[in-house]
Every structure is written in C-alpha cells, then in structure tokens.
Design an enzyme around this catalytic site. Structure first.
Site, mmCIF file in Angstrom:
data_model
loop_
_atom_site.group_PDB
_atom_site.id
_atom_site.type_symbol
_atom_site.label_atom_id
_atom_site.label_comp_id
_atom_site.label_asym_id
_atom_site.label_seq_id
_atom_site.Cartn_x
_atom_site.Cartn_y
_atom_site.Cartn_z
ATOM 1 N N ASN A 7 0.871 -1.174 0.000
ATOM 2 C CA ASN A 7 0.000 0.000 0.000
ATOM 3 C C ASN A 7 0.907 1.223 0.000
ATOM 4 O OD1 ASN A 7 -1.815 2.050 0.417
ATOM 5 N ND2 ASN A 7 -2.735 1.181 2.264
ATOM 6 N N ARG A 85 -2.583 -2.057 -3.524
ATOM 7 C CA ARG A 85 -3.772 -1.217 -3.379
ATOM 8 C C ARG A 85 -3.654 -0.038 -4.340
ATOM 9 N NH1 ARG A 85 -5.027 3.535 0.762
ATOM 10 N NH2 ARG A 85 -7.243 3.814 0.328
ATOM 11 N N HIS A 174 -13.171 3.066 -0.336
ATOM 12 C CA HIS A 174 -13.236 2.028 0.709
ATOM 13 C C HIS A 174 -13.914 0.757 0.190
ATOM 14 C CE1 HIS A 174 -13.167 5.553 3.764
ATOM 15 N NE2 HIS A 174 -11.957 5.021 3.700
ATOM 16 N N ARG A 235 -11.435 16.117 6.950
ATOM 17 C CA ARG A 235 -12.165 16.498 5.740
ATOM 18 C C ARG A 235 -13.550 17.019 6.097
ATOM 19 N NH1 ARG A 235 -11.177 10.757 2.891
ATOM 20 N NH2 ARG A 235 -8.976 10.596 3.465
ATOM 21 N N GLU A 380 -8.803 -5.160 4.995
ATOM 22 C CA GLU A 380 -8.514 -4.781 3.618
ATOM 23 C C GLU A 380 -7.280 -5.501 3.087
ATOM 24 O OE1 GLU A 380 -9.660 -0.292 2.961
ATOM 25 O OE2 GLU A 380 -9.040 -0.576 5.045
#
Length: 400
Positions: A7, A85, A174, A235, A380
């Site tokens: 990743n 990823r 996601h 965010r 994940e």
C-alpha cells in the site's frame, strides 16, 4: 501460498506478507516519510521490531530495503504474488486485475481523478516490479466494488458532456473494506450474498457508508474524490459548492488553499479546534469540552442521516454494520448514531456495545423491522491478498 501486499502513499510504503490458508500476517512494515532526510523503515516479524534509517530515501530504495528484510528472514522465496492497493480505477476496472503495461497505462489515465493517490500507487507498483520482476503483480482498486452503482446514483446534476469527456461522476471509495464487510455479513446472517441487503459504515479518519443491495453496492457516500460525504477526521465532507466562490472572493483563498482547507483543516479537527482523533475528542467531551462534544455530535448525526437515506435504495435492511477504526472501537459514536435512529426501533445492548472494542466483534442492537447492528473488524489487506492469489490461480488455470 503467500501474498505480499503493498500500500503505497505519496511519502510511505506499507507492506505485509500474508499466508493465504490462515490469513496470518507473517511480516509487516512501513517505510516513511519517503523523500526526506530522516526516512526510515520499521519491520515487525515474530514479535520483534526492527528499525533503521534509509540510505536511498525514495520508493525504489524503500522497496529494495523491504526485499532485503524478506531475504534476511528467509521469506523471499515464499512470495507467490504481489498485491497492490490502487485508490482510483475510474470506469476502467470493475474488479482486481493482473498488472501489465495496459493496466499501468489505464491507472495513469486515472491520475487526474486522484492526484494525491494514484501517482504514488504507480510509483509503488513500478518499484516493486523492479525489485520482484519475476513475480505476478495484481492491482486491487478502492473504487471497483462501487462500479455496480446505477446511473441515478453515480451521476451528478451537471451537463452530461463533463461526464462523457472527463469522467466526472461519483465513484466511491473504501470498496475493498465494504466488500469484505458484505461477505462477512452474509456469513454471520447465514444469508446468500445475492439476497443480502446491508448498510456498511466504514468509520475512521476517512469515513464512508455504502448501501449494498443483493450483495452489490448501489450507492455510497464518497464521490468523485474521498472528500464528498460524511464529516471526517480532517475532511469537511459534503458542503455547498458556493463556498468555493465565497472563499475566493471574500477571503482571497486560492484553489490550492481551499483544497488544503477542506481536506486537511476541517472535519472533526476544524469543528473541535482540538484534534481529529476520535479518542481524544471523546475524552474531552466526557470532561465537558463543548466543541469536542459538538464535533462528535455532528459526526454522528451525519452518519445517522446517511444511514436513513439509504433505506430508499435498499427498501429492505438485513443489517447495519459498523467497521473501521472508529466503527470498531467507539461505543460512544455508535450509541450516538443509534440514538439518532430511534425511528428504526433499535434496542441497544449497552454491555455488548461497550465490549466491542480492540478486535472484539458482536451484535450490539436489534430491531424488529431493520435487523441487527453488527460490529465487524475489516481486513482490507486480507482481501487484497486473497484477490491477488485468486487472480494468480485463475491465470495458471487458463495457461494449463
């Protein structure tokens, strides 16, 4: 069989060697902050931690050092394939794929849609392919799971030309986590995937909710970028687009300053003026800090409002599932969300809600109409590892 999962971020390279049969992480590590004079690599293996400064501080240097550790521990020969990823696959990829030059070219064409992520993902792929040139490499996309969304869910209310020419639409993120949660919910509810209706709430510093109907994503809260949707750690989530002109005209903000403002200075951090860490905010809220409490209240309210909205496309709900760092660990936030969903007639099991923390999973509430609320730990990396080996095995079968 073993899969090496990578990743890669703009200044980091995270990696894990995972054994397929047991989903066990054999070795894991991270190299960061790449590009700086103090870049280092930290590796965990057999309960021990190894740490050293990097001489070559770019992604290629980090990949080479990662492979050196794998060799030193006698693990390099166990790698069957490498899974990467990739944040954005646009409409090019509806599932994970074996990486070839065409794949690399398509990922690069997605760069304008994810300028902070895809270029870094590509650098990581190329670095790993240089270090491991004889291994198959697989790309697993955050956006792929949501490619089943219908037009009415993914199109913005903009002139169609901007979609046709520039691929401007809602993509969602996601997806690897939401797909894992969907599979786990089907197992726990003993229900076939193609009959399963759930709402998956992945809550962390980045947060999104997905409506899954008959085992497929039909809507999700993030959009063209991961900025749309819920209030998150730093965010803003969805805002009035008119804010852009207001900030530019009245406060002389540039586009880059607005981007920084909305992505890095807003959300829980901006509202609380304390932190983007949910644990710290809970602690301060319980001590009477008004803004910390308000930030968490807004966070939970937006989550509940999004959950309620997804009853429209789903029509029937089998379960609501909390996952992600906050979803798996914050009984405080989960209770606030459930309290806001009083009309859904959930009966919260306070003891079970408190117990679900630090890896514990369970059913924390039930409704006579809308099924159970589950807490499930996402995986994940495990999904990337599984996809990688599945694609490898399918490729081998085709060649046989």
């Amino acid at each position: 069989m073993h899969s090496l999962v990578i990743n890669c971020g703009s200044s980091s390279l995270k990696f894990a060697l995972i054994k397929a049969s047991t989903n066990e992480t054999i070795l894991e590590g991270v190299a960061e902050p790449l590009g700086s004079d103090y870049a280092k690599i930290v590796v965990k293996y057999h309960g021990e931690k190894f740490e050293e400064s990097l001489v070559e501080v770019d992604h290629f240097g980090a990949a080479k050092k990662m492979f050196t550790y794998l060799q030193e521990f006698g693990l390099s020969g166990k790698i069957d394939a490498v899974g990467h990823r990739v944040v954005h696959g646009a409409e090019y990829f509806k599932s994970s794929v074996l990486i070839d030059q065409a794949t690399l070219d398509a990922i690069e064409r997605c760069n304008p849609l994810a300028p902070l992520h895809n270029p870094a993902n590509l650098i990581g792929i190329k670095a790993a392919m240089e270090v491991l040139p004889n291994h198959p490499h697989v790309a697993v996309f955050d956006t792929a799971f949501h490619q089943s969304m219908p037009e009415k869910a993914y199109l913005y209310g903009l002139p169609m030309e901007i979609y046709r020419k520039y691929n401007v639409r809602r993509y969602g993120f996601h997806g690897t986590s939401h797909r894992f949660i969907t599979e786990q919910a089907a197992i726990r509810l003993n229900k076939p995937m193609d009959e399963l209706n759930i709402i998956s709430a992945h809550l962390g510093n980045g947060a999104s909710i997905a409506a899954v109907k008959d085992g497929k994503s039909v809507d999700t809260s993030m959009g063209l970028t991961p900025l749309e949707g819920l209030v998150m750690g730093t965010r803003s989530g969805s805002i009035d687009p008119g804010l852009f002109k207001y900030l530019e005209k009245n406060l002389n903000y540039s586009i880059d300053e607005i981007d920084q403002f909305l992505n890095k200075e807003s959300g829980l951090l901006g509202l609380s003026e304390l932190s983007n860490d949910c644990r710290q905010l809970q602690e301060h809220a319980q001590k009477g800090h008004r803004q910390a409490a308000l930030a968490l209240e807004i966070f939970s309210y937006r989550i509940a409002k999004q959950i309620a909205a997804y009853l429209v496309p789903l029509e029937r709900l089998d379960a609501l599932v909390f996952t992600g760092g906050i979803g798996e660990n914050s009984s405080y936030v989960r209770k606030q969300v459930i309290d806001s969903l009083a009309f859904m007639r959930y009966e919260l099991n306070e003891e079970e809600n408190l117990r679900c923390f630090g890896g514990y999973e369970g059913t924390i509430a039930t409704s006579p109409v809308f099924g159970d609320i589950l807490v499930v730990c996402t995986d994940e990396e495990g999904m990337i590892a599984r996809d990688t080996l599945d694609i490898l095995q399918n490729a081998e079968l085709k060649e046989a």
